[in-house]
Every structure is written in structure tokens, then in C-alpha cells.
Write a protein that holds these residues in place. Structure first.
Motif, PDB file in Angstrom:
ATOM      1  N   ARG A  91       0.809  -1.215   0.000  1.00  0.00           N
ATOM      2  CA  ARG A  91       0.000   0.000   0.000  1.00  0.00           C
ATOM      3  C   ARG A  91       0.841   1.263   0.000  1.00  0.00           C
ATOM      4  N   ARG A  92       2.168   1.115   0.088  1.00  0.00           N
ATOM      5  CA  ARG A  92       3.045   2.282   0.077  1.00  0.00           C
ATOM      6  C   ARG A  92       4.062   2.146  -1.046  1.00  0.00           C
ATOM      7  N   ALA A  93       4.387   3.289  -1.669  1.00  0.00           N
ATOM      8  CA  ALA A  93       5.341   3.255  -2.779  1.00  0.00           C
ATOM      9  C   ALA A  93       6.773   3.046  -2.309  1.00  0.00           C
ATOM     10  N   GLY A  94       7.067   3.377  -1.064  1.00  0.00           N
ATOM     11  CA  GLY A  94       8.417   3.216  -0.542  1.00  0.00           C
ATOM     12  C   GLY A  94       8.885   1.768  -0.631  1.00  0.00           C
ATOM     13  N   GLY A  95      10.030   1.552  -1.256  1.00  0.00           N
ATOM     14  CA  GLY A  95      10.571   0.201  -1.385  1.00  0.00           C
ATOM     15  C   GLY A  95       9.865  -0.660  -2.416  1.00  0.00           C
ATOM     16  N   ALA A  96       9.007  -0.041  -3.254  1.00  0.00           N
ATOM     17  CA  ALA A  96       8.228  -0.837  -4.212  1.00  0.00           C
ATOM     18  C   ALA A  96       9.115  -1.582  -5.187  1.00  0.00           C
ATOM     19  N   GLU A  97      10.156  -0.931  -5.692  1.00  0.00           N
ATOM     20  CA  GLU A  97      11.028  -1.575  -6.668  1.00  0.00           C
ATOM     21  C   GLU A  97      11.701  -2.804  -6.068  1.00  0.00           C
ATOM     22  N   ARG A  98      12.236  -2.642  -4.863  1.00  0.00           N
ATOM     23  CA  ARG A  98      12.914  -3.777  -4.215  1.00  0.00           C
ATOM     24  C   ARG A  98      11.941  -4.904  -3.945  1.00  0.00           C
ATOM     25  N   ARG A  99      10.736  -4.578  -3.466  1.00  0.00           N
ATOM     26  CA  ARG A  99       9.760  -5.628  -3.162  1.00  0.00           C
ATOM     27  C   ARG A  99       9.303  -6.349  -4.428  1.00  0.00           C
ATOM     28  N   PHE A 100       9.118  -5.601  -5.509  1.00  0.00           N
ATOM     29  CA  PHE A 100       8.731  -6.237  -6.770  1.00  0.00           C
ATOM     30  C   PHE A 100       9.809  -7.211  -7.238  1.00  0.00           C
ATOM     31  N   LEU A 101      11.057  -6.792  -7.208  1.00  0.00           N
ATOM     32  CA  LEU A 101      12.140  -7.644  -7.686  1.00  0.00           C
ATOM     33  C   LEU A 101      12.318  -8.875  -6.810  1.00  0.00           C
ATOM     34  N   SER A 102      12.245  -8.680  -5.496  1.00  0.00           N
ATOM     35  CA  SER A 102      12.440  -9.830  -4.614  1.00  0.00           C
ATOM     36  C   SER A 102      11.265 -10.798  -4.656  1.00  0.00           C
ATOM     37  N   SER A 103      10.091 -10.323  -5.095  1.00  0.00           N
ATOM     38  CA  SER A 103       8.925 -11.208  -5.182  1.00  0.00           C
ATOM     39  C   SER A 103       9.040 -12.201  -6.329  1.00  0.00           C
ATOM     40  N   GLY A 104       9.878 -11.890  -7.330  1.00  0.00           N
ATOM     41  CA  GLY A 104       9.992 -12.759  -8.497  1.00  0.00           C
ATOM     42  C   GLY A 104       8.832 -12.614  -9.463  1.00  0.00           C
ATOM     43  N   ALA A 105       7.964 -11.635  -9.247  1.00  0.00           N
ATOM     44  CA  ALA A 105       6.791 -11.457 -10.108  1.00  0.00           C
ATOM     45  C   ALA A 105       7.188 -10.940 -11.478  1.00  0.00           C
ATOM     46  N   ALA A 106       6.392 -11.337 -12.481  1.00  0.00           N
ATOM     47  CA  ALA A 106       6.599 -10.830 -13.835  1.00  0.00           C
ATOM     48  C   ALA A 106       5.634  -9.699 -14.152  1.00  0.00           C
ATOM     49  N   VAL A 107       4.543  -9.578 -13.365  1.00  0.00           N
ATOM     50  CA  VAL A 107       3.513  -8.568 -13.613  1.00  0.00           C
ATOM     51  C   VAL A 107       3.351  -7.714 -12.363  1.00  0.00           C
ATOM     52  N   ALA A 108       3.333  -6.383 -12.570  1.00  0.00           N
ATOM     53  CA  ALA A 108       3.044  -5.455 -11.484  1.00  0.00           C
ATOM     54  C   ALA A 108       1.755  -4.710 -11.813  1.00  0.00           C
ATOM     55  N   VAL A 109       0.945  -4.447 -10.802  1.00  0.00           N
ATOM     56  CA  VAL A 109      -0.285  -3.675 -10.954  1.00  0.00           C
ATOM     57  C   VAL A 109      -0.175  -2.450 -10.058  1.00  0.00           C
ATOM     58  N   VAL A 110      -0.357  -1.265 -10.642  1.00  0.00           N
ATOM     59  CA  VAL A 110      -0.358  -0.017  -9.878  1.00  0.00           C
ATOM     60  C   VAL A 110      -1.747   0.593  -9.982  1.00  0.00           C
ATOM     61  N   ASP A 111      -2.407   0.748  -8.833  1.00  0.00           N
ATOM     62  CA  ASP A 111      -3.757   1.305  -8.800  1.00  0.00           C
ATOM     63  C   ASP A 111      -3.650   2.818  -8.608  1.00  0.00           C
ATOM     64  N   ALA A 112      -3.766   3.549  -9.716  1.00  0.00           N
ATOM     65  CA  ALA A 112      -3.638   5.010  -9.667  1.00  0.00           C
ATOM     66  C   ALA A 112      -4.991   5.703  -9.641  1.00  0.00           C
ATOM     67  N   ARG A 113      -6.081   4.983  -9.446  1.00  0.00           N
ATOM     68  CA  ARG A 113      -7.415   5.589  -9.410  1.00  0.00           C
ATOM     69  C   ARG A 113      -7.542   6.473  -8.168  1.00  0.00           C
ATOM     70  N   GLY A 114      -7.811   7.758  -8.389  1.00  0.00           N
ATOM     71  CA  GLY A 114      -7.947   8.672  -7.271  1.00  0.00           C
ATOM     72  C   GLY A 114      -6.633   9.003  -6.586  1.00  0.00           C
ATOM     73  N   ALA A 115      -5.535   8.532  -7.127  1.00  0.00           N
ATOM     74  CA  ALA A 115      -4.216   8.795  -6.530  1.00  0.00           C
ATOM     75  C   ALA A 115      -3.213   8.939  -7.667  1.00  0.00           C
ATOM     76  N   ALA A 116      -3.479   9.882  -8.565  1.00  0.00           N
ATOM     77  CA  ALA A 116      -2.683   9.998  -9.782  1.00  0.00           C
ATOM     78  C   ALA A 116      -1.215  10.284  -9.477  1.00  0.00           C
ATOM     79  N   ALA A 117      -0.949  11.195  -8.549  1.00  0.00           N
ATOM     80  CA  ALA A 117       0.442  11.548  -8.248  1.00  0.00           C
ATOM     81  C   ALA A 117       1.186  10.373  -7.637  1.00  0.00           C
ATOM     82  N   GLU A 118       0.544   9.693  -6.674  1.00  0.00           N
ATOM     83  CA  GLU A 118       1.186   8.541  -6.042  1.00  0.00           C
ATOM     84  C   GLU A 118       1.395   7.409  -7.044  1.00  0.00           C
TER      85      GLU A 118
END
Length: 653
Positions: free
Chosen positions: A27-54
Motif C-alpha cells: 500500500r506504500r510506494a516506498g521500497g516498491a522496486e525492491r519488493r517487486f524484484l524480490s517477489s519474483g513477479a513478472a507482472v506489477a499492478v499499480v492502482d492510480a485511481r484517485g491517486a494519480a500523483a502517487e
């Protein structure tokens, strides 16, 4: 898959998990890159609805990792936010879904994103790369340039004649092509036409005319496929390495056995988006070209031209080479130092810096896993408040410069540090009139280490004075025993900032020269701008004494600092040496040439002889000669040479 949602209820993760997806939610952008890479996921989903800047910030944080590792990023946006979609795409999103949407529509978008990531993975494993299709045509001289992908498709050279390409089209399509070229003007700069191409099928050519350059750029779109991005085509036409060719290079070198392990560096510029926002995309593109040139210079100097340098997308670069780990650490330090220097962006100066992730290939690595580990290290470096470099699976060893500093004292004692001489050539006659003495450390495991790294280690070990004394003695002793062929050649020695600050250095140095037997009148002493910054008065007094004793003086690397004009006014000088990057600008843009011309004119007006460093091509030499430069040194004549090789070269000249 990795889901980043800024909402209190994470219904997306629940929907995906119920459909059988393995989900890592945040739920927080902090550390998102590291968490995505360590998860081994191939797909990321970013929910920007109502939170365009974030959402945009999170996409920017994930974008380079997605691009470098061949994943997919699905951005969820509120309906009608067209501006947000453009910004998210530029930041690295690959797929979009606008609300309101049903659970089925969300899962369908996920499946399309996963298929995209799977296709990318298959292409890497098969060694396939994205080959942009396009061409460029200059109306003035009728020069045609094809991207490598299009040249391969047509089975011709990358610079064919217009006639050669038109022969591939039937009569009707030739008429359509020539008509499209003719109808483009400054008032109508864009057009397109479709035709059949043997072996490919139906294609569309999207043409754009640049009135200022008198040039047509075209993107070729095979129907039924995704159009090639115009930016990718421009980079391919400029000869830049892209992410696809980098992965192919990695795959090839991972499959082959090397004498040294394969290492990769992922380098990300800091604060680049601020430049893009403040000064526009054109300024950002120019800055990226400058950054890539600095990275290339550092890599080629330290590793040679067999190393890979590529732009992976955005403001991220990749360096790869089979070399000892210690040498790779030195390269990383050199790159960080180069990118820490200010960049000129429009009328402003931008200070960026970088973060670096390093990974060493293991036997089980393929290109994707090696890139992912380097990306994880880069993500950790980005999250750090101070660390520039992070190493995947680091062993906790000491920094490379620190390790060299420990060894330096013994290297001086064992005479592992030697001298080579690079010729300086009179442009008017072609005669070799002088040489610069350059220190080289023949390291037992790292091979040849140049003067810049050598003195960085000396500074760390507090051995600057000892190293400078050692180099001066060696150079003078060798020059005093030169063969007759070198009897008229001048010797240039470099003085360091530590030399300048030493009380009584002038007398000590002149005694050293006289003891060697080398004549003072054939000696030139060079001081770099960085060596003068602390006290111009002390430097001026020292140079006056040395000139009065018969030596000549020079300011070296002119154009790299910020107080050059003050040096020219304050110091007693005979020569001005233009830094190699400034000298090579003579073949650059009109503005570049004006700057070089101004420096040469100013130096000659002050009665100084101008020496250009780093001259590598005949075109550079001719440009410098036209502007009045008198002497050059660089690979166009010779690399730094031993005394026997220098003697042979002088005799030949």
C-alpha cells in the motif's frame, strides 16, 4: 504478481488470488522496486485511481525494473484521465485499464499483461531482440540510413542508395513512396502510405519531416503488430545499444567460458525527472546522451572497447564485462565520479549523480536472472541515503580503491609502477616535438592501471608525495638516457596539488632534474586545473621560479574546471593543453565548435602554444588545425609508448 494499491481495502489482491494468482500486495510506494524484484513477479499492478500523483511516482520507481527485466506493468486509472495515461506510459507502464471495470475485465487485463511478459521471456531465451524498423533520409545530399532491423529485413546495407530500396517495391508502390516524400513541407510535415513488402506483408510507413534539418524520419509498421516507437528508431539510427541487444550480448557471454567472471552494473541517474520537468524532454534527451558518453569514456578507459555499454530505458544504463571483481569496482567508482560532475542543461547546470547495482554471474544465471539480481542491488542503492553502490550477494570485502591503497606502498618498492611516453606532434610539420610522461601500474591481477586511478589510491593511502617523487625520478632517469633519435624531444611532467603545496618544492625539484642530467630547457611542467584551485598565489610563485630556471610551464586539462580564465590571468604559462573532451567537440555541433575556437583564439592572443589532447580521428585533427591549434597528442598518432617504441616512431617521422 505484485499489486500496489493506495486504497484502504485491497480488493484487487483478493480478486486475483481467488482466480489463482500468487499475489504480493503493498500500500506504500516506498521500497516498491525492491519488493517487486524480490517477489519474483513478472507482472506489477499499480492502482492510480484517485491517486494519480502517487501512482505516477510508483510507476516511475518500478518502470526501469520492469523494462530491464522484461515484465509488464498494468496501470489502473480513472476514466477520462488521458493526461495521466500519457505520463504513466512515459514512466514505464505497459498496459492500462480504466474504471469502472468488472472483476472479469480486470482478470482479462492481467492475462494480457502476463502474456506480454511471457512473450518477452521467450524472446530473451531464444536470443531474439526488438529490432526497430525505420529509416532516415537527408534531402540535401540524398543520404539514406536504415535501422539495422530494416536493413536485415530488406537484405541490404544500412546505408543503401535510394534506388536500391525502391527496387524492392513494385511500380505502383514506388510512385506512392515518391509522392509521399514530395508532398511533405513545413506546413504539412507528416504523412503516411501503405504498401506490400515481399516476405513481410502489408506495412505502413509513417513519415515525419524536420524542416530545420531538411530530413525525413520514418517509422515502419507491419500491420497487425505494435507500431515501433519513434524514439526507439531514433536511437537505433544513432547507433545506440538498446535493452534488447544488451540481453543478447549477456546471453552469448553467459553461454561461453571466459577467463574472468562476467559482471554487470546497472546505473540509474538521480533526479533526472526533475530536469525533464523543469527544462523539457529535449533537454532531458541531451542530458542522457551526455551521461551515456561519460559512462562510455569511463568504461573504455578502464576496460577497453570489448565491454558492453547500453541504455536499458529511461535514465538507466548497463555496463557488462568479463573482468576481475576488483577492476569492476574501480569502473563503478570511475562512473560514479564522472556522473557526479555537473551537466549543462540549457542555460542551467544540473547536478545529478547516480546509484549503481552490481551483480556477478553465477553458473545457474541466465540473462533475466542476472539482470534481476543487479536490479535488486540497484533498488537497495536507491533506497539508501548515502550509498552509491550496492552489490548483489556482496561478500563484505573492502572497497577497490582502499585495497589498491594498501598495495601501493609495496608496488612502489617493487618497481611495479613504470613510465610510458605519449608523443606530441606539431600539426604544421608532422614532427614529434615532445612527449608526456604517464605513469602505469602493472598490477598482478588487474593488468594495467592508469594514472588517475593510481593517484586516487595514493590519495587514499596518503602517498601522493611519495608517488609523485617516484614518477618524476623514473621519467627523468629514462629521459636522460634517451637514444640520439630523441635528442630534440621535449619531456612533459605532471605536478600534483601536493607538489605545489610543499614548502621549498622548487629547489628540491630543480636539484632532482640536475642530478638526473636531463636539461632544464627541454622540460615542461604541467599542472591541472584541479591542482591549482586551493591557492593560485602559491602556484603562480612556483611556476615563476621554475620558468626562471629554464623550464616551460603548461596548464593541463583546460576546460574541465570552473575557474579557467582566472588561471590564465594569474599564472605564468607557455602552453595551454585543451582537455580531450573539449578538443573532440571540434567535430560536434556549431556551438561546440565556437567554444573550441574561442579557447584557441584566447590562448593564442595571450601568446600561448595550444596543445590538443585525445585526438583520435583525422577529422578532429583537421578541424583543430583550421582553428589554429599548433600541437596535438592522442591515439591518432600513438598510444603511450615505451622508449624503444618511441624511438622507432620518431625515427620514422
Amino acid at each position: 504478481m505484485f499489486v500496489l494499491s493506495f486504497r484502504q481495502r485491497d480488493e484487487l489482491a483478493s480478486i486475483a488470488a481467488a482466480a489463482g494468482w500468487q499475489v504480493v500486495a503493498a500500500r506504500r510506494a516506498g521500497g516498491a522496486e525492491r519488493r517487486f524484484l524480490s517477489s519474483g513477479a513478472a507482472v506489477a499492478v499499480v492502482d492510480a485511481r484517485g491517486a494519480a500523483a502517487e501512482g505516477l511516482a510508483a510507476t516511475a520507481a518500478l518502470g526501469s525494473a520492469i523494462e530491464a527485466n522484461g515484465g509488464a506493468l498494468l496501470a489502473l486509472v480513472s476514466r477520462g484521465e488521458n493526461g495521466a495515461i500519457t505520463a504513466l506510459y512515459d514512466a514505464g507502464a505497459t498496459h492500462f485499464l480504466a474504471s469502472p471495470f468488472s472483476d472479469a475485465e480486470f482478470l482479462q487485463a492481467l492475462r494480457f499483461s502476463a502474456r506480454h511478459a511471457e512473450r518477452m521471456a521467450r524472446e530473451w531465451q531464444a536470443g531474439a531482440v526488438f529490432a526497430p524498423l525505420g529509416w532516415r533520409y537527408a534531402r540535401a545530399d540524398r543520404t539514406l540510413i536504415l535501422t539495422p532491423g530494416l536493413a536485415s529485413l530488406l537484405g541490404c546495407d544500412e546505408q543503401p542508395t535510394v534506388r536500391t530500396v525502391l527496387r524492392r517495391l513494385d511500380q505502383g508502390d514506388r510512385l506512392a513512396a515518391t509522392a509521399a516524400l514530395r508532398r511533405m513541407t513545413g506546413l504539412r510535415p507528416a504523412t503516411a502510405f501503405a504498401h506490400d513488402l515481399e516476405g513481410v506483408g502489408r506495412i505502413v510507413q509513417h513519415l515525419q519531416f524536420d524542416p530545420g534539418a531538411g530530413r525525413v524520419d520514418a517509422v515502419v509498421e507491419p500491420l497487425g503488430s505494435t507500431p515501433e516507437p519513434a524514439a526507439e528508431v531514433r536511437e537505433a539510427l544513432a547507433g545506440a545499444r538498446d535493452a534488447g541487444s544488451a540481453r543478447r550480448w549477456l546471453t552469448k557471454h553467459l553461454d561461453g567460458a571466459g577467463v574472468a567472471p562476467l559482471h554487470i552494473l546497472l546505473i540509474a541517474l538521480n533526479r533526472f525527472e526533475m530536469v525533464n520537468t523543469a527544462y523539457g524532454r529535449a533537454a532531458g534527451d541531451a542530458l542522457l546522451r551526455s551521461a551515456q558518453a561519460r559512462v562510455k569514456d569511463a568504461v573504455h578507459e578502464m576496460l577497453g572497447r570489448d565491454a558492453l555499454v547500453a541504455r536499458m530505458g529511461g535514465s538507466t544504463f548497463l555496463v557488462a564485462m568479463q573482468a576481475p571483481r576488483l577492476r569492476i569496482d574501480l569502473v563503478a567508482e570511475r562512473i560514479a565520479s564522472a556522473l557526479a560532475r555537473p551537466f549543462v542543461s540549457g542555460d542551467a547546470i544540473a547536478v545529478l549523480g547516480c546509484r549503481i547495482g552490481l551483480a556477478e554471474a553465477s553458473p545457474q544465471d541466465d540473462a533475466a536472472s542476472l539482470l534481476r539480481r543487479a536490479s535488486e542491488a540497484l533498488a537497495e542503492a536507491r533506497e539508501s541515503d548515502s550509498a552509491t553502490l550496492r552489490v548483489a550477494d556482496a561478500d563484505g570485502g573492502s572497497a577497490a580503491i582502499d585495497r589498491l591503497a594498501v598495495e601501493l606502498h609495496y608496488a612502489i618498492e617493487r618497481n611495479d609502477i613504470g613510465i610510458l611516453f605519449q608523443p606530441q606532434v606539431a600539426i604544421a610539420t608532422g614532427e614529434i616535438v615532445g612527449v608526456e610522461a604517464l605513469a602505469r601500474w602493472q598490477h598482478s591481477t588487474l593488468g594495467t592501471i592508469g594514472a588517475e586511478t593510481l593517484f586516487a589510491a595514493a590519495q587514499r593511502a596518503d602517498l601522493e608525495i611519495g608517488l609523485s617523487d617516484h614518477i618524476q625520478r623514473l621519467a627523468l632517469a629514462q629521459a636522460a638516457n634517451w637514444p640520439p633519435e630523441l635528442a630534440d624531444v621535449r619531456l612533459s611532467l605532471n605536478l600534483t596539488a601536493a607538489d605545489i603545496a610543499r614548502p621549498g618544492f622548487a629547489d628540491l625539484f630543480l636539484d632532482r632534474v640536475d642530478a638526473s642530467g636531463f636539461p632544464r630547457t627541454r622540460l615542461t611542467l604541467e599542472i591541472t586545473e584541479s591542482g591549482l584551485i586551493e591557492d593560485l598565489g602559491v602556484a603562480a610563485a612556483l611556476l615563476s621560479v621554475l620558468r626562471g630556471a629554464g623550464c616551460r610551464t603548461a596548464i593541463d586539462d583546460f576546460g574541465t574546471g570552473y575557474s579557467s580564465l582566472a588561471y590564465l590571468k594569474a599564472l605564468p604559462l607557455d602552453y595551454l593543453k585543451i582537455d580531450k573532451k573539449l578538443a573532440q567537440d571540434i567535430t560536434g555541433s556549431p556551438r561546440d565548435r565556437i567554444v573550441v575556437r574561442g579557447v584557441i583564439d584566447m590562448a593564442r592572443s595571450l601568446g600561448l602554444t595550444v596543445i590538443a589532447e585525445g585526438v583520435e580521428t583525422q577529422e578532429q585533427l583537421e578541424g583543430l588545425a583550421t582553428e589554429g591549434c599548433q600541437i596535438y597528442q592522442g591515439f591518432l598518432c600513438a598510444e603511450p609508448l615505451s622508449v624503444p617504441a618511441l624511438s622507432t616512431l620518431v625515427a620514422a617521422h
